[in-house]
Motif scaffolding. Structure first.
Motif, short mmCIF file in Angstrom:
data_model
loop_
_atom_site.label_atom_id
_atom_site.label_comp_id
_atom_site.label_asym_id
_atom_site.label_seq_id
_atom_site.Cartn_x
_atom_site.Cartn_y
_atom_site.Cartn_z
N LYS A 81 0.81 -1.22 0.00
CA LYS A 81 0.00 0.00 0.00
C LYS A 81 0.85 1.27 0.00
O LYS A 81 0.49 2.27 0.61
CB LYS A 81 -0.97 0.01 1.19
N SER A 82 1.97 1.22 -0.71
CA SER A 82 2.90 2.35 -0.74
C SER A 82 2.60 3.35 -1.84
O SER A 82 3.32 4.34 -1.98
CB SER A 82 4.34 1.85 -0.91
N CYS A 83 1.56 3.11 -2.62
CA CYS A 83 1.26 4.00 -3.75
C CYS A 83 -0.24 4.07 -3.94
O CYS A 83 -0.96 3.09 -3.71
CB CYS A 83 1.92 3.46 -5.02
N ALA A 84 -0.71 5.24 -4.33
CA ALA A 84 -2.12 5.42 -4.67
C ALA A 84 -2.21 6.22 -5.96
O ALA A 84 -1.41 7.13 -6.19
CB ALA A 84 -2.86 6.15 -3.56
N ILE A 85 -3.18 5.87 -6.80
CA ILE A 85 -3.44 6.63 -8.02
C ILE A 85 -4.95 6.81 -8.19
O ILE A 85 -5.73 5.98 -7.75
CB ILE A 85 -2.84 5.97 -9.28
N GLY A 86 -5.33 7.88 -8.85
CA GLY A 86 -6.75 8.16 -9.10
C GLY A 86 -6.99 9.66 -9.03
O GLY A 86 -6.05 10.44 -8.88
N PRO A 87 -8.22 10.12 -9.09
CA PRO A 87 -9.46 9.34 -9.17
C PRO A 87 -9.84 8.93 -10.59
O PRO A 87 -10.73 8.14 -10.80
CB PRO A 87 -10.49 10.32 -8.61
N CYS A 88 -9.15 9.52 -11.58
CA CYS A 88 -9.51 9.29 -12.97
C CYS A 88 -8.26 9.43 -13.83
O CYS A 88 -7.16 9.68 -13.32
CB CYS A 88 -10.56 10.31 -13.43
N ILE A 89 -8.43 9.25 -15.13
CA ILE A 89 -7.37 9.54 -16.09
C ILE A 89 -7.84 10.69 -16.96
O ILE A 89 -8.92 10.61 -17.57
CB ILE A 89 -7.04 8.31 -16.95
N ALA A 90 -7.07 11.75 -16.99
CA ALA A 90 -7.40 12.91 -17.82
C ALA A 90 -6.50 12.91 -19.05
O ALA A 90 -5.29 12.72 -18.94
CB ALA A 90 -7.20 14.20 -17.03
N THR A 91 -7.09 13.11 -20.20
CA THR A 91 -6.31 13.17 -21.43
C THR A 91 -5.84 14.60 -21.69
O THR A 91 -6.16 15.53 -20.94
CB THR A 91 -7.15 12.69 -22.63
N ASP A 92 -5.07 14.77 -22.76
CA ASP A 92 -4.57 16.09 -23.10
C ASP A 92 -5.69 17.12 -23.24
O ASP A 92 -5.54 18.28 -22.86
CB ASP A 92 -3.78 16.04 -24.42
N GLU A 93 -6.82 16.70 -23.80
CA GLU A 93 -7.93 17.63 -23.99
C GLU A 93 -8.43 18.19 -22.68
O GLU A 93 -8.87 19.34 -22.61
CB GLU A 93 -9.08 16.92 -24.72
N ALA A 94 -8.38 17.38 -21.62
CA ALA A 94 -8.89 17.82 -20.32
C ALA A 94 -7.87 18.60 -19.52
O ALA A 94 -8.18 19.61 -18.88
CB ALA A 94 -9.36 16.61 -19.51
#
Length: 289
Positions: free
Chosen positions: A186-199
């Motif tokens: 549990k040493s890493c967290a990612i999220g809440p979403c993936i944003a592309t270049d447009e966002a």
């Protein structure tokens, strides 16, 4: 666009958000359940991920963003998670009083070659609203908020929020202990979403904020901008992929932008909120391992 993964019951769904609404892409005839499926389709058709998503939106039902936030899970399961270090001045400045560490960090900050290291596997990585871990053999533990690049077949396809948890007391004892301070359950967290270049627009020109909350009170808060990073995303990807057998998908954390002072250390049940402009907020609680 922004891409979320949610689970209601045992059924995962891929949600895309554009400027007008959020849509359940899994409810279409194509039934994609992961962002990587869209990335694969885009690579085969020489389109962007957003182009593929737009082709599905017309037949996709809308979903309320409040429902999406209630059922968020990790936005993707990258094959590997890597990190980059000393890409912000604060990383080397925070070690100025740490003897031999100071020289090593200053050299990495000023060198042509960046620090790039293995961080985690999916089994060591959590998503939104899950618990990150602090080691039982460390007495100084901090979250490290980082803009995170999502790669598919060596190409940048999006960005997310990352938390590169670090056992600073172990790292301070000896630089050779760095893997133990960085790589554990549990040493890493990612999220809440993936944003592309447009966002996201320019990933090196967005605001970042981190807050640590304990028993309802803020014990630490600070903000910065990714414009303070001295490396480009492309440069970090280049060094990560050099002479490396890279997997199909990778999350690459781009370096620590905010570091709490020496008198702040995480405790069990603390809440960590990391927000990156145009991406979103990653929220996690802390668990003593």
């Amino acid at each position: 666009m922004r891409y979320y993964r949610i689970e209601r019951g045992e059924s995962p769904s891929l949600i895309v958000e554009d400027e007008s609404a959020a849509y359940d892409l899994t409810a279409t005839e194509a039934e994609p359940t992961s962002f990587l499926e869209l990335a694969s389709a885009a690579s085969l058709t020489d389109e962007t991920v957003d182009d593929v998503a737009r082709g599905l939106i017309e037949e996709a039902p809308t979903v309320e963003l409040s429902t999406v936030r209630e059922h968020l899970v990790r936005p993707l399961d990258p094959d590997e998670i890597w990190g980059a270090g000393v890409t912000y001045a604060i990383s080397q400045e925070s070690r100025e009083d740490e003897g031999g560490l100071a020289e090593a960090y200053l050299n990495a900050y000023e060198a042509d070659r960046p620090e790039v290291y293995f961080k985690a596997t999916p089994s060591r990585t959590v998503g939104p609203n899950e618990t990150v871990g602090i080691r039982g053999d460390s007495d100084w533990d901090v979250p490290e908020p980082e803009m995170t690049i999502i790669l598919y077949e060596d190409e940048i396809v999006g960005y997310t929020v990352g938390n590169d948890m670090c056992s600073r007391s172990i790292e301070r004892d000896n630089l050779l202990y760095l893997p133990q301070s960085k790589i554990y359950a549990k040493s890493c967290a990612i999220g809440p979403c993936i944003a592309t270049d447009e966002a996201i627009g320019d990933p090196l020109d967005v605001e970042m904020n981190m807050e640590i909350i304990r028993d309802g009170d803020t014990v630490f808060e600070d903000s910065t901008s990714t414009s303070e990073m001295v490396r480009t995303c492309e440069e970090l990807v280049d060094y990560y992929t050099r002479y490396n057998e890279v997997p199909e998908s990778t999350a690459l954390l781009t370096g620590t932008s905010i570091i709490p002072p020496d008198d702040v250390t995480l405790e069990e049940d603390d809440e960590i909120h990391i927000e990156i402009e145009n991406v979103g907020t990653l929220e996690n609680t802390v668990e003593q391992l």
